[in-house]
Design a protein around this motif. Structure first.
Motif, mmCIF file in Angstrom:
data_model
loop_
_atom_site.group_PDB
_atom_site.id
_atom_site.type_symbol
_atom_site.label_atom_id
_atom_site.label_comp_id
_atom_site.label_asym_id
_atom_site.label_seq_id
_atom_site.Cartn_x
_atom_site.Cartn_y
_atom_site.Cartn_z
ATOM 1 N N LEU A 19 1.381 8.275 0.962
ATOM 2 C CA LEU A 19 2.094 7.861 2.438
ATOM 3 C C LEU A 19 1.910 6.222 2.736
ATOM 4 O O LEU A 19 3.583 6.140 3.105
ATOM 5 C CB LEU A 19 1.220 9.273 3.425
ATOM 6 C CG LEU A 19 2.016 8.550 4.352
ATOM 7 C CD1 LEU A 19 3.363 9.510 4.535
ATOM 8 C CD2 LEU A 19 0.736 9.137 6.155
ATOM 9 N N LEU A 20 1.003 5.779 2.422
ATOM 10 C CA LEU A 20 1.095 4.529 2.855
ATOM 11 C C LEU A 20 2.057 3.721 2.187
ATOM 12 O O LEU A 20 3.057 2.598 3.067
ATOM 13 C CB LEU A 20 -0.369 3.996 2.627
ATOM 14 C CG LEU A 20 -1.050 4.341 3.560
ATOM 15 C CD1 LEU A 20 -2.299 3.710 3.422
ATOM 16 C CD2 LEU A 20 -1.378 4.006 5.360
ATOM 17 N N LEU A 21 2.563 3.600 0.943
ATOM 18 C CA LEU A 21 3.610 2.693 0.618
ATOM 19 C C LEU A 21 4.848 3.052 0.576
ATOM 20 O O LEU A 21 5.599 1.948 0.603
ATOM 21 C CB LEU A 21 2.910 2.646 -1.663
ATOM 22 C CG LEU A 21 3.937 2.072 -2.185
ATOM 23 C CD1 LEU A 21 3.285 1.007 -2.174
ATOM 24 C CD2 LEU A 21 3.617 2.756 -3.746
ATOM 25 N N GLY A 22 4.872 4.186 0.845
ATOM 26 C CA GLY A 22 6.828 5.547 1.120
ATOM 27 C C GLY A 22 6.779 4.553 2.926
ATOM 28 O O GLY A 22 7.819 3.561 2.976
ATOM 29 N N LEU A 23 5.901 4.615 3.265
ATOM 30 C CA LEU A 23 5.780 3.907 4.662
ATOM 31 C C LEU A 23 6.329 2.353 4.845
ATOM 32 O O LEU A 23 6.988 1.705 5.741
ATOM 33 C CB LEU A 23 4.663 4.010 5.441
ATOM 34 C CG LEU A 23 4.903 5.473 6.058
ATOM 35 C CD1 LEU A 23 3.200 6.277 7.031
ATOM 36 C CD2 LEU A 23 6.082 6.401 7.515
ATOM 37 N N SER A 24 5.370 1.295 3.896
ATOM 38 C CA SER A 24 5.334 0.309 4.132
ATOM 39 C C SER A 24 6.883 0.006 3.129
ATOM 40 O O SER A 24 7.222 -1.614 3.787
ATOM 41 C CB SER A 24 4.245 -0.614 3.623
ATOM 42 O OG SER A 24 4.253 -0.079 1.568
ATOM 43 N N LEU A 25 7.503 0.549 2.348
ATOM 44 C CA LEU A 25 8.450 0.228 1.372
ATOM 45 C C LEU A 25 9.942 0.558 2.608
ATOM 46 O O LEU A 25 10.474 0.334 2.524
ATOM 47 C CB LEU A 25 8.336 1.459 0.189
ATOM 48 C CG LEU A 25 7.634 0.991 -0.840
ATOM 49 C CD1 LEU A 25 7.290 1.685 -2.144
ATOM 50 C CD2 LEU A 25 7.897 -1.008 -1.383
ATOM 51 N N CYS A 52 3.949 -7.936 8.412
ATOM 52 C CA CYS A 52 2.145 -8.321 7.706
ATOM 53 C C CYS A 52 1.382 -7.507 6.497
ATOM 54 O O CYS A 52 1.423 -7.026 5.976
ATOM 55 C CB CYS A 52 1.473 -8.674 8.992
ATOM 56 S SG CYS A 52 1.837 -11.003 9.251
ATOM 57 N N LEU A 53 2.020 -5.698 8.503
ATOM 58 C CA LEU A 53 1.000 -4.607 7.431
ATOM 59 C C LEU A 53 1.362 -3.807 6.261
ATOM 60 O O LEU A 53 0.509 -3.778 5.531
ATOM 61 C CB LEU A 53 0.924 -3.386 9.247
ATOM 62 C CG LEU A 53 0.528 -2.353 8.722
ATOM 63 C CD1 LEU A 53 -1.700 -2.785 8.209
ATOM 64 C CD2 LEU A 53 -0.099 -1.472 9.656
ATOM 65 N N ALA A 54 2.759 -4.342 6.293
ATOM 66 C CA ALA A 54 3.380 -3.536 5.242
ATOM 67 C C ALA A 54 3.552 -4.540 3.530
ATOM 68 O O ALA A 54 3.264 -3.825 2.178
ATOM 69 C CB ALA A 54 4.971 -3.489 5.490
ATOM 70 N N VAL A 55 2.786 -5.392 3.924
ATOM 71 C CA VAL A 55 3.288 -6.373 2.750
ATOM 72 C C VAL A 55 1.494 -6.333 2.341
ATOM 73 O O VAL A 55 1.232 -6.376 1.512
ATOM 74 C CB VAL A 55 3.487 -8.420 2.977
ATOM 75 C CG1 VAL A 55 3.178 -8.929 2.320
ATOM 76 C CG2 VAL A 55 4.763 -8.052 3.087
ATOM 77 N N ILE A 56 0.890 -6.462 3.333
ATOM 78 C CA ILE A 56 -0.570 -6.245 2.733
ATOM 79 C C ILE A 56 -1.141 -4.986 2.242
ATOM 80 O O ILE A 56 -2.156 -4.279 1.646
ATOM 81 C CB ILE A 56 -1.722 -6.035 4.486
ATOM 82 C CG1 ILE A 56 -1.468 -7.606 5.299
ATOM 83 C CG2 ILE A 56 -3.329 -5.991 3.852
ATOM 84 C CD1 ILE A 56 -2.327 -7.549 6.065
ATOM 85 N N VAL A 57 -0.360 -3.518 2.888
ATOM 86 C CA VAL A 57 -0.471 -1.979 2.113
ATOM 87 C C VAL A 57 0.145 -2.109 0.705
ATOM 88 O O VAL A 57 -0.383 -1.909 -0.070
ATOM 89 C CB VAL A 57 0.292 -1.189 2.698
ATOM 90 C CG1 VAL A 57 0.471 0.343 2.037
ATOM 91 C CG2 VAL A 57 -0.579 -1.073 4.084
#
Length: 86
Positions: A19-25, A52-57
């Motif tokens: 879920l986190l990877l999908g939301l960051s993409l 920033c948050l998406a890149v960190i994830v």
């Protein structure tokens, strides 16, 4: 005693890193399209600074995958052997 999915190590916690990877993409989708069409380092820096948050994830997703993975909970693959066989 019947084996449950928790005791086998298949608790279904893999949904969190997925879920986190999908939301960051999803958050970075326009930045990826712009970078694909015309790559500049300025655009890359902009994407990192404003998402920033998406890149960190994205960078931490391998660690999250190992943390919430099936292999972390599987204590012994060969059975319930507690010590060396004498």
């Amino acid at each position: 005693m019947a084996e449950t999915t928790r005791s086998r190590g298949l608790s279904g916690d893999r949904w969190l890193p997925v879920l986190l990877l999908g939301l960051s993409l999803w958050d970075l989708r326009t930045e990826f399209l712009l970078l694909w069409e015309h790559f500049t380092f300025t655009q890359l820096i902009f994407a990192v600074r404003h998402h920033c948050l998406a890149v960190i994830v994205l960078f931490c997703s391998p660690s999250l995958w190992r943390r919430y993975g099936v292999s972390r909970r599987r204590s012994d693959a060969g059975g319930n052997i507690k010590g060396p066989i004498e």
